[in-house]
Design a protein around this motif. Structure first.
Motif, PDB file in Angstrom:
ATOM      1  N   GLU A 114      46.959  51.745  44.085  1.00 29.18           N
ATOM      2  CA  GLU A 114      47.399  51.030  45.316  1.00 29.18           C
ATOM      3  C   GLU A 114      47.690  49.760  45.388  1.00 29.18           C
ATOM      4  O   GLU A 114      48.147  48.916  45.820  1.00 29.18           O
ATOM      5  N   GLU A 152      42.971  40.316  48.711  1.00 27.16           N
ATOM      6  CA  GLU A 152      42.059  41.481  47.861  1.00 27.16           C
ATOM      7  C   GLU A 152      43.426  41.805  47.123  1.00 27.16           C
ATOM      8  O   GLU A 152      42.482  41.949  46.234  1.00 27.16           O
ATOM      9  N   LEU A 153      44.159  42.442  47.217  1.00 21.91           N
ATOM     10  CA  LEU A 153      44.897  42.771  46.386  1.00 21.91           C
ATOM     11  C   LEU A 153      45.537  41.749  44.833  1.00 21.91           C
ATOM     12  O   LEU A 153      45.775  42.210  43.870  1.00 21.91           O
ATOM     13  N   ASP A 164      43.922  39.150  44.575  1.00 23.60           N
ATOM     14  CA  ASP A 164      42.769  38.373  43.150  1.00 23.60           C
ATOM     15  C   ASP A 164      42.443  40.292  41.898  1.00 23.60           C
ATOM     16  O   ASP A 164      42.387  39.464  41.198  1.00 23.60           O
ATOM     17  N   LYS A 165      43.027  41.125  42.521  1.00 19.45           N
ATOM     18  CA  LYS A 165      42.847  42.202  41.744  1.00 19.45           C
ATOM     19  C   LYS A 165      43.893  42.248  40.698  1.00 19.45           C
ATOM     20  O   LYS A 165      43.052  42.657  39.510  1.00 19.45           O
ATOM     21  N   LYS A 170      43.068  39.253  38.442  1.00 18.48           N
ATOM     22  CA  LYS A 170      41.865  39.850  36.864  1.00 18.48           C
ATOM     23  C   LYS A 170      42.222  40.920  36.367  1.00 18.48           C
ATOM     24  O   LYS A 170      41.715  40.712  35.395  1.00 18.48           O
ATOM     25  N   TYR A 171      43.202  41.852  37.046  1.00 14.09           N
ATOM     26  CA  TYR A 171      43.437  42.637  36.080  1.00 14.09           C
ATOM     27  C   TYR A 171      44.434  42.078  35.197  1.00 14.09           C
ATOM     28  O   TYR A 171      44.442  42.268  33.753  1.00 14.09           O
TER      29      TYR A 171
END
Length: 559
Positions: free
Chosen positions: A171, A268-269, A271-272, A275-276
């Motif tokens: 994604e 959203e991506l 933020d991911k 976090k990742y």
């Protein structure tokens, strides 16, 4: 009392006499001891591991009368214009003699002769030509700014940039291109199918796509490619950690907020991604300093950049970044992918390009782009000047191609940001760029002199009446032809392609990253000085018992 004084003076005299004899003896013993200690050291000390510095090989240096950039584009045998420092200036220098001097110097430095192999590809920092022969050379600039030739090893023997790439979920990368992965698969099988990238203006910020493909291809022996960088599977062996997030594509396609959404998919991506990355041991180990994050579109990574600021960014410019988040010391400037097709088989010359000065694009811009409006009113009525509004719509790209191909000079004026794709369209069209952008940063400028094929004008001068047009008219045919010839020589530095070839934009970007690696390692090592005294979150009384001392702090005093 008299006897006491006499006895005291006798003792003092004896002590001074004893000291007079003892001091030279002790000094002699110390000197002899030091002499024998030095003689006992038969091995030459070496405190620096040369392999620790990636892509740095300095073997021998000779003086050169050839311009610095000519060596970058002409890695053939050393010209007769080049003289080694020990060669008599009155005697014509032969290439064979220079090769002997280079080989002798290499032998002295490496304690063993190494024959120069003229059949191997040249060093990664130079440019491959079909007619390459004799000794391959690269260029070095010493601390005094003097230009010099550096004899380099063949590319197969050079230490390549080792890149560890995260196997991030699809994604974040190729799924954004519409690729549907099979269950459990992260990457497409590039031997059978390569997902296409959307055209138009999307292409100009597609750097993330080309670099990711090049790393994937480095693991497929059947795919011929240049080898400035290779993917490694063990992060502890890597020089840099690559983050395969297609941030520019994410912004271009998914930044708009749909009515039913509270947050765009692009945000959203981001933020991911944060976090990742911050949960990975590689990030915690270095605080993110050795991570390479691609954010070429000026609006990409708008929220994540403030949290991932320790990483090395690949950018188009610094126009929308505070200086302590992105700067020329830490980050890499990469070229845009030009939209206009390359001018193949260009047989034009000064007299066959009727337009003197060309500009087509948005005229009314904000911030630094206000100069476009002033220049429009100054130049719109000048003969042999094309200054009009234009866009990609209504066959705009083809019109711009024809216009640039028939122009001597092409204006590159600052817009909303200091850089634009127009500069690289001009290079691909062999139209001499006229850069009016005081804050612009240029790709590979540490190894490439843009003044040899570009014209730079300060904005304050350009907006003076008649200044710019008179200045351009003062550049005569001979000077223009020299710059035009040089422009065609460096054109391939800005070409993106797959598979990548020696000296193209992909390889030049990897080499630019490699030149940053020693500085990154120094910062990481300096940060570890007092690491054993660091207080973890657990010691501070935090919850969870698994605190980390690599907490990311947002930099202060942005402006």
């Amino acid at each position: 009392m008299g006897e006491y004084r006499h006895g005291g003076s006798s003792i003092g005299f004896a002590a001074r006499k004893l000291l007079f004899y003892v001091f030279p003896f002790v000094s002699a013993v110390l000197m002899l001891s030091w002499f024998f200690v030095l003689r006992s050291s038969t091995a030459r000390p070496s405190f620096l591991d040369r392999a620790f510095l990636p892509m740095v090989t300095t073997l021998s240096v000779v003086k050169s009368d050839i311009p610095f950039q000519q060596h970058l584009s002409t890695p053939s045998s050393i010209s007769t214009r080049t003289r080694a420092i020990l060669v008599d200036d009155t005697e014509p220098t032969k290439p064979e003699k220079i090769n002997n001097i280079l080989t002798t110097t290499i032998a002295n430095l490496d304690a063993g002769p190494k024959p120069v192999n003229d059949d191997k590809p040249i060093a990664a920092a130079a440019v491959r030509r079909p007619e390459t022969r004799a000794t391959s050379v690269n260029v070095d600039v010493n601390c005094n700014g003097e230009r010099s030739l550096v004899n380099t090893k063949p590319q197969q023997q050079q230490q390549q940039l080792k890149v560890f790439m995260y196997d991030m979920p699809p994604e974040f990368h190729f799924e954004l291109l519409g690729w549907k992965p099979e269950p459990g698969r992260v990457w497409p099988d590039i031997k059978t199918h390569i997902p296409g990238y959307p055209g138009g203006l999307n292409l100009q910020h597609s750097i993330e796509y080309w670099l990711t493909l090049d790393l994937l291809a480095s693991e497929v022996p059947q795919i011929p490619r240049a080898g400035s960088a290779i993917r490694v599977r063990n992060s502890s062996e890597a020089d840099i950690i690559f983050v395969p997030f297609f941030s520019s594509l994410s912004y271009n396609r998914y930044s708009k907020l749909n009515p039913h959404q509270k947050k765009s998919r692009n945000n959203e991506l981001q933020d991911k991604v944060v976090k990742y990355l911050t949960s990975q041991p590689e990030w915690k180990r270095s605080g993110g300093r050795d991570h390479l994050v691609m954010a070429h579109h000026p609006n990409s990574m708008l929220s994540a950049r403030m949290k991932l600021w320790p990483a090395m960014f690949v950018l188009s410019d610094f126009g929308r970044y505070p200086p302590n988040v992105a700067n020329v010391d830490k980050d890499v400037i990469a070229p845009y992918k030009h939209i206009i097709k390359s001018y193949v088989n260009d047989s034009s010359e000064y007299d066959t390009r009727p337009t003197l000065l060309y500009f087509q694009g948005a005229i009314y811009r904000k911030d630094g782009g206000l100069a476009r409006q002033e220049l429009f009113y100054l130049l719109k009525d000048e003969k042999d000047v094309h200054f009009q509004f234009g866009s990609v719509k209504k066959d705009g790209i083809h019109k711009a191609s024809r216009g640039m191909h028939s122009s001597k000079f092409c204006l590159n004026i600052a817009g909303d940001t200091p850089s634009s794709n127009r500069l690289f369209d001009a290079i691909a069209s062999h139209c001499i760029p006229v850069i009016i952008s005081d804050e612009i940063e240029l790709p590979y400028e540490d190894v490439l002199d843009y003044s040899e094929f570009c014209v730079f004008v300060k904005t304050s001068d350009a907006v003076k009446e008649k200044f710019l047009i008179n200045f351009i008219r003062s550049i005569k045919k001979e000077e223009w032809t020299t710059m035009w010839t040089r422009l065609k020589e460096v054109e391939h530095f800005f070409q993106f392609q797959y598979p990548s070839v020696e000296g193209d934009a992909v390889q030049m970007i990897w080499q630019a990253v490699g030149r940053k690696v020693p500085g990154v390692r120094m910062k990481i090592n300096r940060a570890r000085r007092y690491s054993r005294f660091a207080v973890t979150d657990t010691h501070r009384g935090g919850r969870g018992g698994g605190g980390s001392r690599h907490h990311i702090h947002t930099p202060k005093n942005f402006w």
